[in-house]
Design a protein around this motif. Structure first.
Motif, short mmCIF file in Angstrom:
data_model
loop_
_atom_site.label_atom_id
_atom_site.label_comp_id
_atom_site.label_asym_id
_atom_site.label_seq_id
_atom_site.Cartn_x
_atom_site.Cartn_y
_atom_site.Cartn_z
N ALA A 19 0.92 -1.00 0.08
CA ALA A 19 0.20 0.21 0.11
C ALA A 19 1.52 1.26 -0.04
O ALA A 19 0.62 2.26 -0.60
CB ALA A 19 -1.24 -0.01 1.05
N LEU A 20 1.81 1.03 0.69
CA LEU A 20 2.97 2.53 0.82
C LEU A 20 3.27 2.86 -0.13
O LEU A 20 2.96 4.11 -0.20
CB LEU A 20 3.08 2.17 2.53
N ARG A 23 1.63 5.10 -3.17
CA ARG A 23 0.85 6.49 -2.56
C ARG A 23 1.61 6.62 -3.21
O ARG A 23 2.68 7.21 -2.63
CB ARG A 23 0.25 6.36 -0.72
N LYS A 27 5.64 7.21 -3.66
CA LYS A 27 5.87 6.83 -5.44
C LYS A 27 6.55 7.70 -6.51
O LYS A 27 8.04 7.41 -6.34
CB LYS A 27 4.76 5.85 -6.02
N ARG A 164 -9.74 2.80 -12.58
CA ARG A 164 -9.46 4.06 -12.41
C ARG A 164 -8.57 4.67 -14.09
O ARG A 164 -7.60 5.67 -14.44
CB ARG A 164 -8.00 3.58 -11.30
#
Length: 221
Positions: A19-20, A23, A27, A164
């Motif tokens: 997840a990190l 984000r 990134k 997305r």
């Protein structure tokens, strides 16, 4: 750490590690310092390492048996895993603007889409098959949680990524996808096809060879 505590920690670290890094603004910060290729390789290596840890942690959790299948299901799992290796071999290094992880997506040619002609998310398809195949032969609670979560993540993730990408690409998405789907299915063996099949066979052999030493259980019947 062994037991349920080690499994829970591994689950937390796995999902946190996925997840990190992707984000904003994490990134862009990483890409600016390591480059797009460096970020991709580093993220892939981290994902594989944490996945191996998570699988080992599931094997060390207390066994709470939910179901037990016959031994011939191992043959089904082995067969499905070869299909997974083929999908990955025909996916790696190819542009794919419809999903994540594509290489040089600006070079994507809808007249030669490769495996993208069959599925927008080949990596997620491979993940779904991998998780489903392993659920057949792992009927304890920890592995049911592990592989069930991966299967659910892959199935839901495809829809999320599609939405997305449609927002990001706008009209280009429908234009490229329509042109890609319009290409007829052709079975025309080429040198590239042979090489990718060879990669699939090698990957399959490596996974079988390392399964026992890394995971602790031989996948062979």
């Amino acid at each position: 750490m062994h037991g349920w505590g080690g499994f829970i920690i591994a689950c937390f670290v796995f999902f946190l590690s996925h997840a990190l890094p992707v984000r904003p603004p994490v990134k862009p910060w990483l890409v600016a310092r390591f480059g797009a290729r460096g970020f991709a390789w580093g993220y892939s290596a981290l994902s594989v390492a944490v996945l191996a840890w998570l699988i080992v942690a599931a094997g060390r959790a207390p066994v709470v048996l939910l179901w037990s299948g016959p031994d011939w299901l191992r043959h089904v799992t082995l067969t499905v895993m070869f299909a997974v290796c083929v999908i990955l071999a025909f996916t790696l290094g190819r542009p794919n603007p419809f999903s994540f992880g594509g290489t040089h997506n600006e070079r994507f040619d809808p007249s030669q889409p490769g495996i993208v002609r069959l599925t927008r998310h080949p990596v997620l398809l491979a993940l779904t098959l991998w998780a489903g195949a392993h659920l057949l032969v792992n009927g304890d609670l920890a592995h049911a949680i592990l592989f069930g979560a991966f299967a659910g993540f892959a199935l839901l993730g495809g829809g999320m990524i599609t939405r997305r990408k449609r927002r990001e690409m706008g009209a280009d998405y429908e234009r490229l996808w329509g042109a890609t789907r319009a290409v007829p299915l052709r079975l025309s063996p080429t040198v590239g096809t042979g090489l990718r099949l060879g990669v699939a066979v090698i990957l399959y052999g490596v996974l079988i060879a390392l399964h026992g030493p890394v995971i602790g259980i031989s996948p062979l019947p």
